[in-house]
Design an enzyme around this catalytic site. Structure first.
Site: not given
Ligand code: GLY
Length: 287
Positions: A157, A185-188, A208-209, A211
């Protein structure tokens, strides 16, 4: 004036090409700050350069979801008035960070693929996935039982935070998600408070990391809130230790409203760097 950027935290050593592109992006964003650009302008500029490079897991370099479709997320937040814009699951636009910025001009904060596309229709199209991206997806599918290991190796990211001459802060991030992910799927990254946060009375953070872990801790806002009583380095360390308790591997770039900053991660590497005055430093890890 300070500008910080990262190209993802993880266990894989960043390439020289990635570090060079981060330096280039930081120099470009800092030139904007020097010519009177806002913190928000600089953050969007840096992230656009990284999205366009195809080197990182963002923009045209973004990962494919398990159905072969690239769904990109991005967000931007300004510390002056807590204005924020975020896009989720963009399938067709080249620069999600610019789409996120355009959403700050609407009454809304978050738009998904089609709605965001209507607001940001002037942006160029996202190129089709290249052979490398398709091969990577095939490998990921074969190894999808090893999701955790792949997760750890493939964060990239991108994100940036800035403090401009007027004292305004901004934070932004852009991603193609993780290596192995179910469609939808959606992350942070597009979740304000989790992936990014900016408030001139506290600071600005871009994470980052993993999510899922970052969302559960609401990492960016937690780290910013702690700035009321502690330094950036201490706040980041405290929360990165806390996220480890739920198995979260992560990194954060952070500036407080006094101009103190930190680059912190609980992973082996985090391609990242900062530029302040004449000093530009980009490294594969900051610990
Ligand atoms: N940190 C990016 C994600 O998990 O989508």
């Amino acid at each position: 004036m300070i500008l910080i950027a990262h190209g993802g935290a993880g266990d894989r050593k960043p390439t020289g090409k990635a570090l060079k592109k981060l330096s280039e992006a930081l120099s470009s964003g800092y030139d904007l700050l020097k010519s009177g650009g806002t913190a928000c302008d600089a953050v969007v500029n840096v992230i656009t350069v990284l999205e366009d490079s195809g080197i990182f897991n963002a923009g045209r370099g973004g990962n494919l979801q398990l159905d072969g479709i690239r769904r990109l997320d991005a967000s931007i937040m300004e510390g002056k008035d807590l204005r924020a814009g975020s896009v989720i699951g963009l399938e067709h636009l080249k620069n999600p960070i610019k789409a996120a910025l355009m959403i700050t001009g609407t009454p809304h904060v978050i738009l998904t693929n089609k709605g965001a596309g209507r607001i940001a229709k002037g942006l160029g199209p996202l190129p089709k996935p290249d052979r490398k991206a398709i091969e990577k997806l095939e490998r990921a599918k074969k190894k999808s039982r090893e999701t955790v290991r792949l997760y750890e190796q493939h964060f990239s990211t991108v994100g940036a935070v800035a403090l401009d001459e007027t004292g305004d802060l901004a934070a932004g991030a852009s991603t193609g998600g993780v290596s192995v992910m179910l469609p939808g799927r959606v992350g942070d990254t597009p979740v304000i408070g989790a992936g990014i946060y900016a408030d001139n009375s506290l600071g600005a953070a871009s994470c980052t990391g993993m999510g899922e872990a970052i969302i559960r801790i609401v990492l960016a806002k937690e780290i910013c809130m702690q700035l009321a009583t502690m330094t950036p380095a201490r706040s980041a360390r405290l929360s990165l230790n806390r996220i480890l308790n739920i198995g979260g591997k992560a990194g954060v770039i952070l500036i407080n409203n006094k101009g103190q900053f930190s680059v912190s991660h609980n992973t082996k590497y985090m391609a990242s760097g900062f530029i302040k005055g004449k000093k530009l430093l980009v490294k594969e890890a900051f610990q």
